[in-house]
Scaffold this active site. Structure first.
Site, PDB file in Angstrom:
ATOM      1  N   GLY A   8       0.990  -1.326  -0.083  1.00 35.52           N
ATOM      2  CA  GLY A   8      -0.030  -0.013  -0.070  1.00 35.52           C
ATOM      3  C   GLY A   8       0.843   1.152   0.000  1.00 35.52           C
ATOM      4  O   GLY A   8       0.448   2.305   0.576  1.00 35.52           O
ATOM      5  N   GLY A  11      -0.546   4.671  -0.779  1.00 32.08           N
ATOM      6  CA  GLY A  11      -1.796   5.212  -0.096  1.00 32.08           C
ATOM      7  C   GLY A  11      -1.490   6.684   0.669  1.00 32.08           C
ATOM      8  O   GLY A  11      -0.251   7.103   0.625  1.00 32.08           O
ATOM      9  N   GLN A  12      -2.129   6.933   1.509  1.00 29.26           N
ATOM     10  CA  GLN A  12      -2.145   8.317   2.418  1.00 29.26           C
ATOM     11  C   GLN A  12      -1.004   8.205   3.324  1.00 29.26           C
ATOM     12  O   GLN A  12      -0.135   9.044   3.432  1.00 29.26           O
ATOM     13  CB  GLN A  12      -3.356   8.365   3.224  1.00 29.26           C
ATOM     14  N   ILE A  34      -0.895  -1.934  -6.162  1.00 25.70           N
ATOM     15  CA  ILE A  34      -1.665  -2.573  -6.853  1.00 25.70           C
ATOM     16  C   ILE A  34      -1.827  -2.061  -8.199  1.00 25.70           C
ATOM     17  O   ILE A  34      -1.552  -0.692  -8.289  1.00 25.70           O
ATOM     18  CB  ILE A  34      -3.000  -2.808  -6.185  1.00 25.70           C
ATOM     19  N   ILE A  54      -2.350  -7.487  -1.735  1.00 31.05           N
ATOM     20  CA  ILE A  54      -2.352  -8.160  -0.441  1.00 31.05           C
ATOM     21  C   ILE A  54      -3.424  -9.358   0.019  1.00 31.05           C
ATOM     22  O   ILE A  54      -3.011 -10.190   0.572  1.00 31.05           O
ATOM     23  CB  ILE A  54      -2.794  -7.091   0.952  1.00 31.05           C
ATOM     24  N   TYR A 142     -14.836  -1.388   9.824  1.00 33.66           N
ATOM     25  CA  TYR A 142     -13.507  -0.851   9.817  1.00 33.66           C
ATOM     26  C   TYR A 142     -13.025  -1.302  11.115  1.00 33.66           C
ATOM     27  O   TYR A 142     -11.915  -1.806  11.264  1.00 33.66           O
ATOM     28  CB  TYR A 142     -13.618   0.741   9.789  1.00 33.66           C
ATOM     29  N   LYS A 146     -10.035  -3.943  12.435  1.00 34.81           N
ATOM     30  CA  LYS A 146      -8.792  -3.430  13.124  1.00 34.81           C
ATOM     31  C   LYS A 146      -8.799  -4.296  14.500  1.00 34.81           C
ATOM     32  O   LYS A 146      -7.624  -4.769  14.780  1.00 34.81           O
ATOM     33  CB  LYS A 146      -9.202  -1.844  13.445  1.00 34.81           C
TER      34      LYS A 146
HETATM   35  N1  SER Z   1      -8.842   7.895   9.620  1.00 37.30           N
HETATM   36  C1  SER Z   1      -9.479   6.900   9.852  1.00 37.30           C
HETATM   37  C2  SER Z   1     -10.923   7.151   9.330  1.00 37.30           C
HETATM   38  O1  SER Z   1     -11.468   8.134   9.695  1.00 37.30           O
HETATM   39  C3  SER Z   1      -9.578   6.571  11.399  1.00 37.30           C
HETATM   40  O2  SER Z   1      -8.293   5.882  11.854  1.00 37.30           O
HETATM   41  O3  SER Z   1     -11.259   5.930   8.800  1.00 37.30           O
END
Ligand code: SER
Length: 317
Positions: A8, A11-12, A34, A54, A142, A146
């Site tokens: 990744g 990415g950010q 990717i 991944i 999400y 995690k």
């Molecule tokens: N920055 C993430 C989100 O807002 C949180 O960890 O999804």
């Protein structure tokens, strides 16, 4: 010498972390990407890159063997709001993908960093100064990925001795690569509006506090945790880290100090607001401070000054 694979990497977090790692270590710092998200510019020119999806264990194993990788930064993820639209994909990347990474790490003796988040907490968690060890009952996919990732990473450490480590990132704010589909993204978007001279429409309601962090501190945390003396680590997956907590009013007024005409109004997005309401107001990061010396460098005011100046230069270029 370290040989690192960043999954990744465009990415950010990855786009900045890869460059920072290349500035620190002499070994192979491999930008995993990717198709469709290829490294560009400096990221492309400054070191090796490999296609590493991944969800494809073979690709992970091949890159690890080819470049003699000893550390994997596993940064592939969907952020919170977009994950709610694609829960199966969020699980496939966040949990099945992590499984692939951990299996390769077990076979090839790699250390693994996988970010967790303030999103690993839910409504039943104490909201203020959320302790390191507390209830983790997220209601978002999400958060579910995690927490699963934290448990799986600890399992691989205890059961197989894989050197897994992690931090729970707050909302990360940066002027380089914009995030996409997160709940904390408003705190990045607001700076873009301020620099462009536009009014900002805030999707999060006044009074909603969340932990945030300037990217340079976030990158340092990701590196320092992997450099930490393992004998001192009581925890591993995952450490609370914190530097600032604010609501939209506080960041708005802070930006107005430097951009006096800047205006903000509210247009609350119910999905993001519900997610934000379920997250802590602020985390207690005492364990990270004590076990590996974590210290943030940027507060809100220092971040605002740096963001406005760097973003100003970037948007003019
Ligand atoms: N920055 C993430 C989100 O807002 C949180 O960890 O999804």
């Amino acid at each position: 010498m370290k040989n690192v694979l960043i999954i990744g990497s465009t990415g950010q977090i990855g786009s900045e972390l890869t460059m920072k790692l290349r500035g620190i270590y002499n070994g192979n710092i491999v930008a995993g990407y990717i198709p469709g998200a290829e490294p560009k510019g400096e990221l492309k020119e400054s070191g090796p890159a490999a296609i590493v999806d991944i969800t494809n264990p073979q690709q992970i194993a091949e890159a690890v063997s080819q470049y003699n990788i000893d550390t994997i930064y596993n940064l592939a993820a969907l952020l919170s709001a977009v994950a709610e639209m694609k829960p199966q994909l969020a699980w496939k990347i966040g949990v099945d993908g992590l499984f692939n990474v951990l299996e390769v790490a077990r076979e090839k003796h790699c250390a693994v960093f996988t970010p967790s988040s303030i999103g690993s907490f839910g409504d039943s968690t104490p909201k203020d100064k959320t302790p390191q060890d507390t209830i983790r009952e997220p209601r978002t996919i999400y958060g579910v990925t995690k927490v699963s990732g934290e448990l799986l990473s600890n399992y691989y450490h205890i059961r197989f001795g894989v050197d897994t480590r992690s931090v729970r990132f707050p909302g990360l704010i940066s002027y380089v690569t914009p995030p996409g589909g997160g709940t904390t993204d408003y705190a990045v978007d607001i700076y873009y509006s301020a620099v462009k001279g536009e009014a900002f429409e805030c999707p999060i309601a006044a009074g909603t506090f969340m932990d945030m962090m300037y990217m340079p501190d976030g990158l340092r945390a990701a590196i320092e945790i992997m450099e930490a003396n393992p004998d001192k680590l009581v925890h591993r997956n995952s450490f609370n880290i914190a530097s600032m907590s604010f609501d939209p009013e506080i960041i708005y007024h802070n930006i107005q100090k430097y951009v006096p005409g800047f205006q903000m109004k509210y247009k609350v997005d119910p999905l993001r607001q519900a997610i934000a309401d379920s997250w802590p107001n602020s985390l207690d990061d005492t364990c990270a401070r004590e076990e590996w010396g974590w210290r943030p460098e940027f507060d809100l005011d220092a971040m605002t000054q740096d963001m406005l100046s760097k973003l100003g230069i970037r948007l003019k270029a």
